[in-house]
Design a protein around this motif. Structure first.
Motif, PDB file in Angstrom:
ATOM      1  N   HIS A  93      73.464  36.682  51.440  1.00 42.85           N
ATOM      2  CA  HIS A  93      72.380  35.661  51.384  1.00 42.85           C
ATOM      3  C   HIS A  93      70.594  35.617  52.526  1.00 42.85           C
ATOM      4  O   HIS A  93      69.908  35.474  51.249  1.00 42.85           O
ATOM      5  CB  HIS A  93      72.449  33.988  50.595  1.00 42.85           C
ATOM      6  CG  HIS A  93      73.426  34.020  49.829  1.00 42.85           C
ATOM      7  ND1 HIS A  93      74.179  32.647  49.925  1.00 42.85           N
ATOM      8  CD2 HIS A  93      73.910  34.987  48.511  1.00 42.85           C
ATOM      9  CE1 HIS A  93      74.951  33.181  48.511  1.00 42.85           C
ATOM     10  NE2 HIS A  93      74.970  33.815  47.779  1.00 42.85           N
ATOM     11  N   THR A  94      71.120  36.175  53.365  1.00 37.16           N
ATOM     12  CA  THR A  94      69.970  36.052  54.189  1.00 37.16           C
ATOM     13  C   THR A  94      69.615  37.067  54.917  1.00 37.16           C
ATOM     14  O   THR A  94      68.946  37.384  55.837  1.00 37.16           O
ATOM     15  CB  THR A  94      70.589  34.729  55.572  1.00 37.16           C
ATOM     16  OG1 THR A  94      72.143  35.503  56.351  1.00 37.16           O
ATOM     17  CG2 THR A  94      70.879  33.033  54.914  1.00 37.16           C
ATOM     18  N   GLN A  95      69.982  38.644  54.203  1.00 37.12           N
ATOM     19  CA  GLN A  95      69.801  39.499  54.752  1.00 37.12           C
ATOM     20  C   GLN A  95      69.027  40.521  53.733  1.00 37.12           C
ATOM     21  O   GLN A  95      68.845  41.033  54.589  1.00 37.12           O
ATOM     22  CB  GLN A  95      71.263  40.152  54.726  1.00 37.12           C
ATOM     23  CG  GLN A  95      72.273  39.023  55.855  1.00 37.12           C
ATOM     24  CD  GLN A  95      73.237  40.028  56.199  1.00 37.12           C
ATOM     25  OE1 GLN A  95      73.787  41.124  55.902  1.00 37.12           O
ATOM     26  NE2 GLN A  95      74.320  39.932  57.591  1.00 37.12           N
ATOM     27  N   MET A  96      67.863  39.793  52.932  1.00 37.41           N
ATOM     28  CA  MET A  96      67.270  40.660  51.709  1.00 37.41           C
ATOM     29  C   MET A  96      66.285  41.703  52.941  1.00 37.41           C
ATOM     30  O   MET A  96      66.017  42.638  52.537  1.00 37.41           O
ATOM     31  CB  MET A  96      66.639  39.968  51.367  1.00 37.41           C
ATOM     32  CG  MET A  96      66.414  41.020  50.381  1.00 37.41           C
ATOM     33  SD  MET A  96      64.869  39.521  49.160  1.00 37.41           S
ATOM     34  CE  MET A  96      63.444  39.508  49.771  1.00 37.41           C
ATOM     35  N   SER A  97      66.098  40.954  54.061  1.00 35.75           N
ATOM     36  CA  SER A  97      64.916  42.122  55.163  1.00 35.75           C
ATOM     37  C   SER A  97      65.508  43.405  55.422  1.00 35.75           C
ATOM     38  O   SER A  97      65.067  43.738  56.073  1.00 35.75           O
ATOM     39  CB  SER A  97      64.192  41.287  55.796  1.00 35.75           C
ATOM     40  OG  SER A  97      65.395  40.655  56.809  1.00 35.75           O
ATOM     41  N   ALA A  98      66.871  43.217  55.439  1.00 37.53           N
ATOM     42  CA  ALA A  98      67.279  44.183  55.809  1.00 37.53           C
ATOM     43  C   ALA A  98      68.085  45.156  54.848  1.00 37.53           C
ATOM     44  O   ALA A  98      68.314  46.744  55.573  1.00 37.53           O
ATOM     45  CB  ALA A  98      68.742  43.924  56.967  1.00 37.53           C
ATOM     46  N   PHE A  99      67.239  45.294  53.842  1.00 42.69           N
ATOM     47  CA  PHE A  99      68.301  46.421  52.673  1.00 42.69           C
ATOM     48  C   PHE A  99      66.731  46.524  51.785  1.00 42.69           C
ATOM     49  O   PHE A  99      66.917  47.268  51.524  1.00 42.69           O
ATOM     50  CB  PHE A  99      69.018  46.004  52.050  1.00 42.69           C
ATOM     51  CG  PHE A  99      70.346  45.407  53.189  1.00 42.69           C
ATOM     52  CD1 PHE A  99      70.731  46.389  53.026  1.00 42.69           C
ATOM     53  CD2 PHE A  99      70.656  44.145  53.051  1.00 42.69           C
ATOM     54  CE1 PHE A  99      72.616  46.628  53.853  1.00 42.69           C
ATOM     55  CE2 PHE A  99      71.972  43.934  53.872  1.00 42.69           C
ATOM     56  CZ  PHE A  99      72.842  45.247  54.010  1.00 42.69           C
ATOM     57  N   VAL A 100      65.666  45.696  52.070  1.00 42.55           N
ATOM     58  CA  VAL A 100      64.485  46.064  51.176  1.00 42.55           C
ATOM     59  C   VAL A 100      63.258  45.275  52.195  1.00 42.55           C
ATOM     60  O   VAL A 100      63.304  44.014  52.325  1.00 42.55           O
ATOM     61  CB  VAL A 100      65.046  44.195  49.532  1.00 42.55           C
ATOM     62  CG1 VAL A 100      63.189  44.787  48.743  1.00 42.55           C
ATOM     63  CG2 VAL A 100      65.787  44.881  49.177  1.00 42.55           C
TER      64      VAL A 100
END
Length: 559
Positions: free
Chosen positions: A198-205
């Protein structure tokens, strides 16, 4: 369809990767680079980017607007370079399942995914672009859940953005913030319940929002923006961090296997019954197509309140825009739009507040979402206000033109009358709360009317000049005609003021004939002997004295 592209997905849901990658045995294990472009108008955007992404290709590859298949989805591909493939996804929004499958498939393979967004859809919960974003993010979440460590560069290309919104930092940041928040909401809805994703979008996108001018009315600025977007896209394609790592020599085998396992059934079922496509179970690779009911309750509540408030505002905005499109000016425009705005804000506050009466508080993040709602609402109402001013301007201009058509019309009276009507409509809709003014539009209207008056004045002057030239020409012709008549009279009469006299005498019983003449100042005497052949006609007496028979006189005088 262009010779450079093929339709990847057949009607039965089979992937035609083997046909597209013919000759891939000549390729090596270098990783393939994939660019996915999706959304309404994706073909135009892909065609604008293609010349900047290829070398030594004249003309560059192009996508055409081919008819949609029975599935309602469209997935096409073009090989831009030996190791660079462009995937195009666009189709009927009603075919949700088939379209989501194609978008998810393209997003999973892509190093860079570009979603075309209409600026009028920003802030709308039912925006078609969000369906593409959700499908792309679903593939990333699925890959991240399986610990494949994906990395995608996602670009939201917002088209037809007004110059004021691009150059104004606050307005541009507001647009980006709204879109970024929508993408985060889609990511949370796709992630499994109670997951750290939920809080890790910036790690993948890596998310980027690109504001594009209008391609027709601001062609130079649009070309510049496309060039910048193409440059950043090339950098991302060449960055190993975004590479899916599929070797070129086995790309078709991999993609066909992945398609058959996770996506083919969705297309086949959608082709057979598009209307019921959403009821079927999603393919395993796209399990996050639907919203997760257990995801981020607080965030979902805030997002739901935002969508409900925007739905209220959009309903009123659509009605006002329809009237403005017809050229109608709503008399109570200010009351209608400000009332709708206040109602939308109140709806959001009521939905995000907690139980407790006076001590009600808003959940975390509601303040930021409220600011986004206010920004989206004010922006939408500002567009409607601009359309209202345009309709008022066109009406005032039509009245002015009609008044100018009258022969005895006063341009000053028509000018001030049309200006007064425009100010009446504009002032009633202006708002100090939103910073709405109409000075610029009024100045443009006045300049247009002055130009029309100047054109009318020039036209009248040309008419008067033409009439004067006609009069001068007729006067000249009349003078020439009088002179010609005088010359003719002088030639026929021997000149003005000339006296001509003549006399002739024949002595009795002789053949002698004497004539005397005076003409133009010269005197002439003629004596001739002519036998009188007509003497027998005079009788037995002949001529016995001077009389009419033997004396002739002539007198001619010209004045």
């Amino acid at each position: 369809m262009s010779a450079h592209e093929i339709e990847l997905v057949a009607a039965d849901g089979a992937l035609r990767a083997d046909e597209w990658f013919t000759g891939e045995a000549e390729l090596d294990s270098y990783p393939m680079q994939v660019l996915a472009v999706m959304g309404a108008g994706a073909a135009s955007l892909a065609n604008a980017l293609a010349p900047h992404l290829v070398t030594n290709r004249d003309p560059p590859p192009r996508f055409n607007d081919a008819p949609l298949r029975g599935s309602g989805a469209l997935l096409r591909a073009a090989k831009l370079e030996p190791y660079l493939v462009a995937l195009l996804v666009q189709g009927d929004p009603a075919a949700k399942r088939a379209l989501a499958a194609c978008a998810n498939f393209a997003g999973v393979l892509a190093n860079v995914a570009v979603v075309n967004v209409d600026v009028s859809e920003v802030g709308r919960a039912d925006a078609p672009a969000l369906a593409f974003v959700r499908a792309v993010l679903a593939g990333v979440v699925h890959a991240a859940t399986n610990e494949t460590d994906p990395k995608l560069r996602l670009v939201l290309a917002v088209r037809d953005v007004e110059p004021e919104e691009r150059t104004n930092a606050a307005a541009a940041d507001g647009l980006r913030r709204v879109l970024e928040d929508d993408v985060k909401a889609q990511w949370i809805s796709c992630a499994p319940a109670n997951s750290s994703l939920h809080t890790q979008m910036s790690a993948f996108v890596d998310l980027d929002v690109c504001l594009l001018p209008h391609s027709k009315f601001e062609k130079f600025a649009f070309d510049q923006a496309i060039s910048q977007l193409a440059g950043s896209t090339l950098d991302a394609l060449n960055d190993d961090a975004y590479s899916f790592g599929i070797p070129a020599d086995s790309f078709s085998v991999f993609t066909r296997s992945m398609w058959d396992e996770d996506y083919a059934s969705a297309i086949a079922e959608a082709s057979g019954n598009t209307g019921n496509s959403t009821s079927a179970a999603p393919p395993s690779g796209a399990a996050a197509f639907e919203f997760s009911p257990d995801s981020a309750d607080v965030y979902a509540k805030t997002q739901g309140a935002f969508r409900a408030a925007m739905a209220q505002l959009n309903a009123v905005a659509d009605r006002v825009q329809a009237a403005a499109t017809r050229g109608e000016c709503i008399a109570d425009f200010h009351a209608v739009v400000t009332g709708a705005y206040k109602q939308a804000v109140d709806t959001f506050k009521a939905a995000t507040s907690t139980e407790g009466g006076a001590s009600a508080t808003a959940p975390s993040g509601a303040e930021q979402k409220l600011a986004e709602l206010q920004f989206c609402g004010q922006r939408k109402l500002a567009v409607l206000y601009g359309k209202h001013l345009q309709a008022a301007r066109e009406r005032a201009l039509a009245d002015y033109k009609s008044a100018l058509n009258a022969e005895d019309a006063s341009t000053d009276y028509a000018f001030f009358n049309s200006d007064r009507k425009f100010c009446s409509l504009a002032a009633g809709a202006a708002s100090e709360q939103f910073g709405w003014g109409y000075e610029m539009e009024r100045s443009e209207l006045q300049n247009t009317m002055r130009e029309l008056a100047a054109q009318r004045k020039r036209m009248v002057q040309q008419r008067l000049m033409h009439a004067q030239n006609q009069s001068n020409t007729m006067r000249y012709l009349q003078t020439q005609q009088a002179q010609l008549q005088a010359i003719q009279q002088s030639a026929y009469s021997g000149g003005d003021g000339q006296l001509s006299l003549g006399a002739a005498y024949r002595p009795p019983d002789t053949n002698l004939n004497i004539s005397l003449g005076y003409q133009q100042g010269r005197t002439s005497v003629q004596i001739s002997v002519v036998p009188d052949e007509y003497a027998s006609y005079l009788g037995p007496q002949g001529f016995s004295a001077v009389g009419p028979a033997n004396l002739g006189l002539s007198f001619n005088m010209s004045v």
